[in-house]
Design a protein around this motif. Structure first.
Motif, mmCIF file in Angstrom:
data_model
loop_
_atom_site.group_PDB
_atom_site.id
_atom_site.type_symbol
_atom_site.label_atom_id
_atom_site.label_comp_id
_atom_site.label_asym_id
_atom_site.label_seq_id
_atom_site.Cartn_x
_atom_site.Cartn_y
_atom_site.Cartn_z
ATOM 1 N N VAL A 178 34.468 108.860 41.172
ATOM 2 C CA VAL A 178 33.825 107.559 40.967
ATOM 3 C C VAL A 178 33.852 107.190 39.488
ATOM 4 O O VAL A 178 34.173 106.046 39.126
ATOM 5 C CB VAL A 178 32.379 107.575 41.506
ATOM 6 N N VAL A 179 33.557 108.128 38.616
ATOM 7 C CA VAL A 179 33.568 107.868 37.171
ATOM 8 C C VAL A 179 34.977 107.533 36.700
ATOM 9 O O VAL A 179 35.183 106.589 35.919
ATOM 10 C CB VAL A 179 32.992 109.070 36.394
ATOM 11 N N ILE A 180 35.979 108.271 37.170
ATOM 12 C CA ILE A 180 37.369 108.023 36.757
ATOM 13 C C ILE A 180 37.819 106.644 37.205
ATOM 14 O O ILE A 180 38.385 105.862 36.419
ATOM 15 C CB ILE A 180 38.296 109.120 37.294
ATOM 16 N N VAL A 181 37.557 106.287 38.474
ATOM 17 C CA VAL A 181 37.980 104.979 38.995
ATOM 18 C C VAL A 181 37.250 103.853 38.272
ATOM 19 O O VAL A 181 37.863 102.853 37.876
ATOM 20 C CB VAL A 181 37.754 104.914 40.519
ATOM 21 N N PHE A 182 35.950 104.002 38.061
ATOM 22 C CA PHE A 182 35.183 102.984 37.350
ATOM 23 C C PHE A 182 35.718 102.788 35.932
ATOM 24 O O PHE A 182 35.849 101.656 35.462
ATOM 25 C CB PHE A 182 33.700 103.356 37.309
ATOM 26 N N THR A 183 36.046 103.872 35.255
ATOM 27 C CA THR A 183 36.578 103.792 33.894
ATOM 28 C C THR A 183 37.912 103.072 33.871
ATOM 29 O O THR A 183 38.171 102.230 32.996
ATOM 30 C CB THR A 183 36.720 105.203 33.292
ATOM 31 N N LEU A 184 38.774 103.365 34.835
ATOM 32 C CA LEU A 184 40.075 102.690 34.902
ATOM 33 C C LEU A 184 39.915 101.200 35.191
ATOM 34 O O LEU A 184 40.608 100.366 34.584
ATOM 35 C CB LEU A 184 40.956 103.355 35.958
ATOM 36 N N ILE A 185 39.016 100.848 36.101
ATOM 37 C CA ILE A 185 38.774 99.430 36.407
ATOM 38 C C ILE A 185 38.224 98.714 35.183
ATOM 39 O O ILE A 185 38.662 97.599 34.847
ATOM 40 C CB ILE A 185 37.831 99.293 37.615
ATOM 41 N N LEU A 186 37.281 99.335 34.500
ATOM 42 C CA LEU A 186 36.715 98.720 33.295
ATOM 43 C C LEU A 186 37.771 98.545 32.211
ATOM 44 O O LEU A 186 37.822 97.509 31.543
ATOM 45 C CB LEU A 186 35.547 99.564 32.781
ATOM 46 N N ALA A 187 38.644 99.536 32.049
ATOM 47 C CA ALA A 187 39.722 99.433 31.068
ATOM 48 C C ALA A 187 40.668 98.291 31.431
ATOM 49 O O ALA A 187 41.122 97.546 30.554
ATOM 50 C CB ALA A 187 40.486 100.744 30.982
ATOM 51 N N LEU A 188 40.955 98.130 32.724
ATOM 52 C CA LEU A 188 41.825 97.036 33.169
ATOM 53 C C LEU A 188 41.179 95.677 32.893
ATOM 54 O O LEU A 188 41.856 94.757 32.413
ATOM 55 C CB LEU A 188 42.133 97.191 34.664
ATOM 56 N N VAL A 189 39.892 95.559 33.161
ATOM 57 C CA VAL A 189 39.191 94.293 32.895
ATOM 58 C C VAL A 189 39.221 93.971 31.403
ATOM 59 O O VAL A 189 39.499 92.828 31.008
ATOM 60 C CB VAL A 189 37.738 94.363 33.424
ATOM 61 N N ILE A 190 38.972 94.949 30.559
ATOM 62 C CA ILE A 190 38.997 94.715 29.110
ATOM 63 C C ILE A 190 40.394 94.344 28.662
ATOM 64 O O ILE A 190 40.576 93.444 27.826
ATOM 65 C CB ILE A 190 38.471 95.954 28.354
ATOM 66 N N TRP A 191 41.425 94.991 29.210
ATOM 67 C CA TRP A 191 42.805 94.668 28.849
ATOM 68 C C TRP A 191 43.146 93.232 29.243
ATOM 69 O O TRP A 191 43.765 92.497 28.463
ATOM 70 C CB TRP A 191 43.778 95.637 29.521
ATOM 71 N N VAL A 192 42.734 92.808 30.444
ATOM 72 C CA VAL A 192 43.003 91.436 30.895
ATOM 73 C C VAL A 192 42.287 90.437 29.997
ATOM 74 O O VAL A 192 42.881 89.421 29.588
ATOM 75 C CB VAL A 192 42.590 91.264 32.377
ATOM 76 N N MET A 193 41.026 90.705 29.662
ATOM 77 C CA MET A 193 40.293 89.807 28.769
ATOM 78 C C MET A 193 40.965 89.728 27.399
ATOM 79 O O MET A 193 41.082 88.638 26.818
ATOM 80 C CB MET A 193 38.844 90.274 28.642
ATOM 81 N N ASP A 194 41.419 90.854 26.883
ATOM 82 C CA ASP A 194 42.101 90.887 25.591
ATOM 83 C C ASP A 194 43.413 90.105 25.653
ATOM 84 O O ASP A 194 43.728 89.343 24.744
ATOM 85 C CB ASP A 194 42.361 92.329 25.179
ATOM 86 N N PHE A 195 44.144 90.289 26.745
ATOM 87 C CA PHE A 195 45.427 89.599 26.894
ATOM 88 C C PHE A 195 45.234 88.085 26.910
ATOM 89 O O PHE A 195 45.931 87.354 26.211
ATOM 90 C CB PHE A 195 46.120 90.070 28.186
ATOM 91 N N PHE A 196 44.272 87.608 27.702
ATOM 92 C CA PHE A 196 44.071 86.165 27.792
ATOM 93 C C PHE A 196 43.454 85.581 26.525
ATOM 94 O O PHE A 196 43.778 84.450 26.140
ATOM 95 C CB PHE A 196 43.239 85.807 29.027
ATOM 96 N N SER A 197 42.591 86.329 25.850
ATOM 97 C CA SER A 197 42.044 85.797 24.600
ATOM 98 C C SER A 197 43.139 85.722 23.535
ATOM 99 O O SER A 197 43.179 84.778 22.747
ATOM 100 C CB SER A 197 40.871 86.646 24.111
ATOM 101 N N LYS A 198 44.057 86.685 23.521
ATOM 102 C CA LYS A 198 45.194 86.623 22.602
ATOM 103 C C LYS A 198 46.078 85.432 22.958
ATOM 104 O O LYS A 198 46.544 84.694 22.087
ATOM 105 C CB LYS A 198 46.015 87.900 22.653
ATOM 106 N N LEU A 199 46.294 85.234 24.246
ATOM 107 C CA LEU A 199 47.126 84.132 24.699
ATOM 108 C C LEU A 199 46.549 82.797 24.245
ATOM 109 O O LEU A 199 47.264 81.942 23.723
ATOM 110 C CB LEU A 199 47.243 84.175 26.233
ATOM 111 N N VAL A 200 45.247 82.634 24.400
ATOM 112 C CA VAL A 200 44.605 81.367 24.028
ATOM 113 C C VAL A 200 44.487 81.244 22.514
ATOM 114 O O VAL A 200 44.883 80.228 21.936
ATOM 115 C CB VAL A 200 43.214 81.253 24.699
#
Length: 68
Positions: A35-57
């Motif tokens: 559960v901790v590993i999956v949650f960490t990976l999901i959180l990392a993916l969300v942060i990466w997506v937010m970073d990608f779109f903020s860079k894009l904008v």
């Protein structure tokens, strides 16, 4: 009571409380780890997506409007 007596009482109470702890068995520990590993990976993916779109904008769109 002196400091040594207080310290001894504290240590005795800690040992008594540790005896009341219910430790997880192997299956519970394995499930909690996943559960901790999956949650960490999901959180990392969300942060990466937010970073990608903020860079894009911010960088590509807004800075592109000013010709840099």
């Amino acid at each position: 009571m002196g400091r040594i007596a207080n310290t001894k009482t504290f240590i005795d109470e800690c040992i008594a409380e540790m005896g009341k702890v219910t430790w997880p068995d192997r299956d519970q520990l394995r499930n909690a780890t996943w559960v901790v590993i999956v949650f960490t990976l999901i959180l990392a993916l969300v942060i990466w997506v937010m970073d990608f779109f903020s860079k894009l904008v911010l960088v590509d769109f807004i800075m592109g409007m000013f010709g840099s």
